[in-house]
Design a protein around this motif. Structure first.
Motif, PDB file in Angstrom:
ATOM      1  N   THR A 150     -33.089  37.743  54.096  1.00  0.00           N
ATOM      2  CA  THR A 150     -32.390  36.519  53.660  1.00  0.00           C
ATOM      3  C   THR A 150     -31.112  36.344  54.480  1.00  0.00           C
ATOM      4  O   THR A 150     -30.776  35.233  54.897  1.00  0.00           O
ATOM      5  CB  THR A 150     -32.049  36.590  52.153  1.00  0.00           C
ATOM      6  OG1 THR A 150     -33.262  36.753  51.417  1.00  0.00           O
ATOM      7  CG2 THR A 150     -31.351  35.324  51.684  1.00  0.00           C
ATOM      8  N   SER A 160     -34.387  27.556  53.187  1.00  0.00           N
ATOM      9  CA  SER A 160     -35.142  28.798  52.933  1.00  0.00           C
ATOM     10  C   SER A 160     -34.234  29.882  52.370  1.00  0.00           C
ATOM     11  O   SER A 160     -34.618  30.632  51.467  1.00  0.00           O
ATOM     12  CB  SER A 160     -35.783  29.305  54.236  1.00  0.00           C
ATOM     13  OG  SER A 160     -36.723  28.380  54.705  1.00  0.00           O
ATOM     14  N   ARG A 163     -36.363  44.599  46.998  1.00  0.00           N
ATOM     15  CA  ARG A 163     -35.224  43.691  46.816  1.00  0.00           C
ATOM     16  C   ARG A 163     -34.232  43.809  47.968  1.00  0.00           C
ATOM     17  O   ARG A 163     -33.778  42.809  48.525  1.00  0.00           O
ATOM     18  CB  ARG A 163     -34.528  43.991  45.484  1.00  0.00           C
ATOM     19  CG  ARG A 163     -33.525  42.936  45.044  1.00  0.00           C
ATOM     20  CD  ARG A 163     -32.692  43.400  43.864  1.00  0.00           C
ATOM     21  NE  ARG A 163     -31.717  44.400  44.254  1.00  0.00           N
ATOM     22  CZ  ARG A 163     -30.530  44.109  44.814  1.00  0.00           C
ATOM     23  NH1 ARG A 163     -30.199  42.869  45.074  1.00  0.00           N
ATOM     24  NH2 ARG A 163     -29.692  45.076  45.134  1.00  0.00           N
ATOM     25  N   LEU A 181     -32.358  32.483  45.200  1.00  0.00           N
ATOM     26  CA  LEU A 181     -32.741  32.269  43.799  1.00  0.00           C
ATOM     27  C   LEU A 181     -33.908  33.168  43.410  1.00  0.00           C
ATOM     28  O   LEU A 181     -33.908  33.787  42.347  1.00  0.00           O
ATOM     29  CB  LEU A 181     -33.145  30.811  43.585  1.00  0.00           C
ATOM     30  CG  LEU A 181     -32.044  29.781  43.386  1.00  0.00           C
ATOM     31  CD1 LEU A 181     -32.659  28.441  43.024  1.00  0.00           C
ATOM     32  CD2 LEU A 181     -31.053  30.184  42.306  1.00  0.00           C
ATOM     33  N   GLU A 182     -34.894  33.234  44.302  1.00  0.00           N
ATOM     34  CA  GLU A 182     -36.106  34.003  44.014  1.00  0.00           C
ATOM     35  C   GLU A 182     -35.793  35.473  43.746  1.00  0.00           C
ATOM     36  O   GLU A 182     -36.327  36.093  42.826  1.00  0.00           O
ATOM     37  CB  GLU A 182     -37.081  33.879  45.192  1.00  0.00           C
ATOM     38  CG  GLU A 182     -38.408  34.579  44.980  1.00  0.00           C
ATOM     39  CD  GLU A 182     -39.303  34.498  46.211  1.00  0.00           C
ATOM     40  OE1 GLU A 182     -40.322  35.210  46.233  1.00  0.00           O
ATOM     41  OE2 GLU A 182     -38.982  33.744  47.166  1.00  0.00           O
ATOM     42  N   TYR A 183     -34.894  36.035  44.565  1.00  0.00           N
ATOM     43  CA  TYR A 183     -34.575  37.465  44.444  1.00  0.00           C
ATOM     44  C   TYR A 183     -33.273  37.708  43.671  1.00  0.00           C
ATOM     45  O   TYR A 183     -32.757  38.823  43.657  1.00  0.00           O
ATOM     46  CB  TYR A 183     -34.502  38.109  45.834  1.00  0.00           C
ATOM     47  CG  TYR A 183     -35.845  38.121  46.520  1.00  0.00           C
ATOM     48  CD1 TYR A 183     -36.834  39.028  46.131  1.00  0.00           C
ATOM     49  CD2 TYR A 183     -36.142  37.200  47.519  1.00  0.00           C
ATOM     50  CE1 TYR A 183     -38.079  39.025  46.742  1.00  0.00           C
ATOM     51  CE2 TYR A 183     -37.393  37.194  48.127  1.00  0.00           C
ATOM     52  CZ  TYR A 183     -38.353  38.103  47.735  1.00  0.00           C
ATOM     53  OH  TYR A 183     -39.594  38.088  48.327  1.00  0.00           O
ATOM     54  N   LYS A 184     -32.752  36.627  43.067  1.00  0.00           N
ATOM     55  CA  LYS A 184     -31.520  36.721  42.252  1.00  0.00           C
ATOM     56  C   LYS A 184     -30.372  37.376  43.036  1.00  0.00           C
ATOM     57  O   LYS A 184     -29.681  38.258  42.546  1.00  0.00           O
ATOM     58  CB  LYS A 184     -31.794  37.469  40.950  1.00  0.00           C
ATOM     59  CG  LYS A 184     -32.770  36.710  40.029  1.00  0.00           C
ATOM     60  CD  LYS A 184     -32.938  37.395  38.700  1.00  0.00           C
ATOM     61  CE  LYS A 184     -33.639  36.504  37.687  1.00  0.00           C
ATOM     62  NZ  LYS A 184     -34.890  35.884  38.122  1.00  0.00           N
ATOM     63  N   SER A 223     -36.114  29.234  39.410  1.00  0.00           N
ATOM     64  CA  SER A 223     -37.032  30.198  38.811  1.00  0.00           C
ATOM     65  C   SER A 223     -37.449  29.605  37.464  1.00  0.00           C
ATOM     66  O   SER A 223     -37.036  28.501  37.110  1.00  0.00           O
ATOM     67  CB  SER A 223     -36.316  31.539  38.630  1.00  0.00           C
ATOM     68  OG  SER A 223     -35.080  31.323  37.981  1.00  0.00           O
ATOM     69  N   SER A 224     -38.246  30.338  36.722  1.00  0.00           N
ATOM     70  CA  SER A 224     -38.767  29.798  35.460  1.00  0.00           C
ATOM     71  C   SER A 224     -37.651  29.379  34.502  1.00  0.00           C
ATOM     72  O   SER A 224     -37.800  28.425  33.742  1.00  0.00           O
ATOM     73  CB  SER A 224     -39.654  30.841  34.786  1.00  0.00           C
ATOM     74  OG  SER A 224     -38.933  32.051  34.641  1.00  0.00           O
ATOM     75  N   GLN A 260     -33.566  29.120  48.728  1.00  0.00           N
ATOM     76  CA  GLN A 260     -34.761  29.416  47.925  1.00  0.00           C
ATOM     77  C   GLN A 260     -34.893  30.914  47.666  1.00  0.00           C
ATOM     78  O   GLN A 260     -35.153  31.359  46.546  1.00  0.00           O
ATOM     79  CB  GLN A 260     -36.017  28.919  48.653  1.00  0.00           C
ATOM     80  CG  GLN A 260     -36.260  27.425  48.514  1.00  0.00           C
ATOM     81  CD  GLN A 260     -37.494  26.989  49.281  1.00  0.00           C
ATOM     82  OE1 GLN A 260     -37.688  27.350  50.435  1.00  0.00           O
ATOM     83  NE2 GLN A 260     -38.338  26.198  48.644  1.00  0.00           N
ATOM     84  N   ARG A 261     -34.706  31.707  48.723  1.00  0.00           N
ATOM     85  CA  ARG A 261     -34.875  33.163  48.620  1.00  0.00           C
ATOM     86  C   ARG A 261     -33.775  33.780  47.746  1.00  0.00           C
ATOM     87  O   ARG A 261     -34.026  34.722  46.994  1.00  0.00           O
ATOM     88  CB  ARG A 261     -34.871  33.799  50.005  1.00  0.00           C
ATOM     89  CG  ARG A 261     -36.107  33.469  50.829  1.00  0.00           C
ATOM     90  CD  ARG A 261     -35.973  34.035  52.240  1.00  0.00           C
ATOM     91  NE  ARG A 261     -35.841  35.482  52.197  1.00  0.00           N
ATOM     92  CZ  ARG A 261     -36.861  36.342  52.089  1.00  0.00           C
ATOM     93  NH1 ARG A 261     -38.098  35.886  52.027  1.00  0.00           N
ATOM     94  NH2 ARG A 261     -36.652  37.639  52.065  1.00  0.00           N
ATOM     95  N   GLU A 312     -35.744  42.455  51.295  1.00  0.00           N
ATOM     96  CA  GLU A 312     -35.796  40.991  51.298  1.00  0.00           C
ATOM     97  C   GLU A 312     -34.389  40.399  51.420  1.00  0.00           C
ATOM     98  O   GLU A 312     -34.192  39.357  52.030  1.00  0.00           O
ATOM     99  CB  GLU A 312     -36.473  40.476  50.018  1.00  0.00           C
ATOM    100  CG  GLU A 312     -37.939  40.830  49.885  1.00  0.00           C
ATOM    101  CD  GLU A 312     -38.831  40.213  50.962  1.00  0.00           C
ATOM    102  OE1 GLU A 312     -38.357  39.317  51.694  1.00  0.00           O
ATOM    103  OE2 GLU A 312     -39.992  40.626  51.079  1.00  0.00           O
TER     104      GLU A 312
END
Length: 628
Positions: free
Chosen positions: A212, A237, A205, A243-246, A373-374, A240-241, A208
């Motif tokens: 970011t 990008s 985390r 959100l992906e990694y909160k 995310s989901s 997106q990242r 990344e």
């Protein structure tokens, strides 16, 4: 490592922990008159750690002479990268540990606004780690040091230098992920007692997150270099990242996504723009419920939260308005003929060309740009479905987009009220008016089209009357000109309706004359606003006023000649005033030849009318003379 087990090493680790706590937590409580108190305390601890490390490392160096002799042959490195040490060797780890302290000292000095000292510490950090090959022990440090130097040089407007550091950081990340990809050591892992290191998941985390940041700073750099396409890609990008990694603050993320949508709009990439806005609206809601007015009155914190939530959501609503407005305006450009009317043949042609495969192509493009995310994906998709991202080709499609835009107008006006937000409120009203204007283009029924323009008048006229021109001159001019144009369009529509009648009735003539007079009044108000305090019209118009002023003169001339009257004296007066306005435009362009390009069509017609009207005037004079 033996050093790790010593009591001395435990003291170093504790000092490092305290330095981090002071810098990241305690510093938020520092008083206004001593804002860097905790930062300075953290710096002192870091300097103590540096001294302790050097003592510990002296012992370490003696213990590891044999290791280093195996890594060095005749004073030259054995590895293929021209580096002195392998990154995960004892010597490489010692260099990395010292570099981490130099890194935090650099960041500390930058945060206390001592930029040159900060740069020096970061360069010390770079010198230490540049002796080593890149391994999972030091790759995060490599990237974060270059991130900080990139920010530092960007702040000095040395954009190319910043670009160099950040692009190197990006390349390092990509190469590491390709060749290794395992969770790398975090900077703080160098100073925790054995067994207390971060979990593999936390290491990933943090690593990344560092990358970011690289992408985020590169987006700013490319924007400053006017490489807007690249800047947009990197911004997307980054979002997106996050959100992906909160790794995001909901309102901040939402505003960034909404801002990115405006870039996509300029590129007519409406599918991407809509996706950004839908995501912005959904993520903004994660910031929580808006506190009630009663709660806001009782608590300062609740008051601030209410203000921030209302403002940010209203700003996102304004971005939605721009989306709907631009989508409609771009469709209008595509469908209009050379006189600005709907080209029905073109409309049919475009409808035939719209195939299902275009929608399939859209789905393919969409997969590459999805946010969420989901837990947010369904909400974003649901919001997207409420408005099209395809250019509307008829009134019904246009109306659907118009209604969405109008809904966001109401939402934006709740926060940006006239009381306290005059400029913003008027801009929203102007956008609302523009929505009606472009919707009218799609309407084939002339009477209904006229009613849409009347709605524009109802929106803008009360504001124009109440606004103080002394304080809001530019806005007053905009409103005066738009109201004049709106009445002018309504006059043309009434003229077209009258042309279909054999003989217009008294009511139609009265309505027509009212529209002509109203348009003339607002054009004249606009022209009067350009006069000097003594009432003198400028001999030479400023560039930004040149075309509007000359167009206003031309239209006043046309309006005066269009007024319907059975009284010969009134006809004579109207035509004389019309001739005067046409002559003004012709004379101005003769005296200022550079103005001709700004009003080519208007000038050509003015020259023609300036020669025709005197004949008409003379005929009326003859009639008046013979009737006496």
């Amino acid at each position: 490592m033996a050093a790790n087990q010593s009591s001395e090493w435990k003291v170093v680790c504790e000092k490092f922990r305290l330095a981090q706590e002071l810098s990241e937590i305690e510093s938020r409580k520092d008083p206004e008159n001593n804002p860097f108190r905790s930062k300075y305390k953290a710096r002192d601890l870091l300097k103590e750690i540096l001294c302790s490390l050097k003592k510990i490392e002296e012992v370490g160096e003696a213990d590891n002479e044999a290791d280093e002799s195996r890594q060095m042959v005749d004073g030259e490195p054995e590895n293929d990268f021209g580096k002195a040490y392998v990154g995960d060797s004892p010597a490489g780890l010692r260099a990395a540990r010292l570099a981490v302290v130099q890194y935090y000292l650099g960041v500390n000095h930058i945060e206390t606004e001592e930029l040159s000292a900060g740069e020096q510490h970061l360069m010390n950090c770079m010198k230490l780690i540049d002796k080593c090959t890149t391994t999972r022990e030091n790759v995060s440090l490599f990237i974060q040091a270059r991130n900080q130097l990139g920010i530092l040089w960007a702040g000095r407007d040395e954009i190319e230098k910043a670009q160099g550091f950040l692009e190197t950081a990006e390349s390092m990340y990509l190469l590491y992920m390709k060749e290794d990809g395992q969770p790398p050591l975090d900077l703080e892992d160098f100073f925790v007692p054995e067994g207390e290191e971060f979990s593999q998941q936390e290491k990933i985390r943090r690593f990344e997150m560092a990358y970011t940041h690289t992408l985020y700073y590169l987006a700013q750099v490319y924007k400053n270099l006017q490489q807007y396409e690249r800047a947009g890609q990197y911004c997307h990008s980054t979002l997106q990242r996050q959100l992906e990694y909160k790794q995001f603050v909901p309102l901040e993320w939402a505003i960034n996504a909404a801002t990115l949508s405006q870039y996509y709009i300029t590129k007519t990439r409406y599918m991407e723009a809509r996706h950004c806005l839908a995501a912005a609206s959904v993520i903004a809601n994660l910031a929580g419920e808006i506190p009630s007015e009663a709660a806001a009155k009782e608590s300062e914190a609740e008051c601030e939260k209410r203000e921030e939530l209302l403002q940010k959501r209203a700003e996102i609503a304004r971005c939605w308005i721009k989306y709907c407005l631009n989508l409609l305006q771009d469709a209008k450009k595509l469908l209009e003929d050379n006189v600005g009317e709907l080209d029905l043949d073109r409309q049919d042609e475009l409808k035939r060309a719209r195939r299902n495969e275009e929608e399939e192509k859209e789905k393919g493009r969409k997969s590459a740009i999805l946010f969420g995310s989901s837990d947010t994906f369904d909400s974003i998709c649901s919001l997207e479905e409420k408005v099209s991202s395809m250019l509307p080709l008829d009134f019904e499609e246009a109306r659907g987009i118009f209604l969405v835009g109008q809904g966001y107008v109401a939402q934006a006006k709740e926060y940006f009220a006239m009381d306290g937000h005059v400029t913003d409120h008027i801009e929203i009203l102007q956008d609302h008016s523009a929505l009606f204007k472009v919707l009218a283009f799609f309407e084939q029924d002339l009477e209904r089209r006229c009613k849409m323009h009347k709605r524009r008048v109802d929106l803008l006229e009360p504001i124009c009357k109440d606004l103080n021109a002394q304080y809001y001159l530019l806005i007053c001019r905009q409103l005066q000109f738009e109201l004049a144009e709106t009445y002018y369009e309504m006059m043309d529509l009434k003229l077209a309706v009258a042309d279909k009648q054999d003989q217009p009735d008294v009511h139609t003539i009265k309505k027509f004359n009212h529209l002509c007079s109203s348009s003339t009044k607002y054009y004249q108000m606009f022209l009067d606003s350009i006069r000097s305090p003594e009432g003198k019209f400028p001999e030479k118009l400023e560039d930004d006023l040149l075309r509007p002023a000359l167009v206003a003169k031309f239209r006043v001339a046309r309006l005066q000649s269009k007024l319907i009257s059975s009284n010969l004296a009134s006809q004579l007066e109207n035509l004389s005033l019309s001739l005067e306005s046409y002559n003004f435009l012709v004379k101005y362009c003769e005296e200022n030849p550079e103005a001709k390009n700004a009003v080519e069509t208007e000038l050509e017609l003015s020259v023609e009318m300036a020669s025709l009207l005197p004949l008409k005037i003379n005929r009326i004079r003859s009639k008046m003379a013979s009737s006496n």
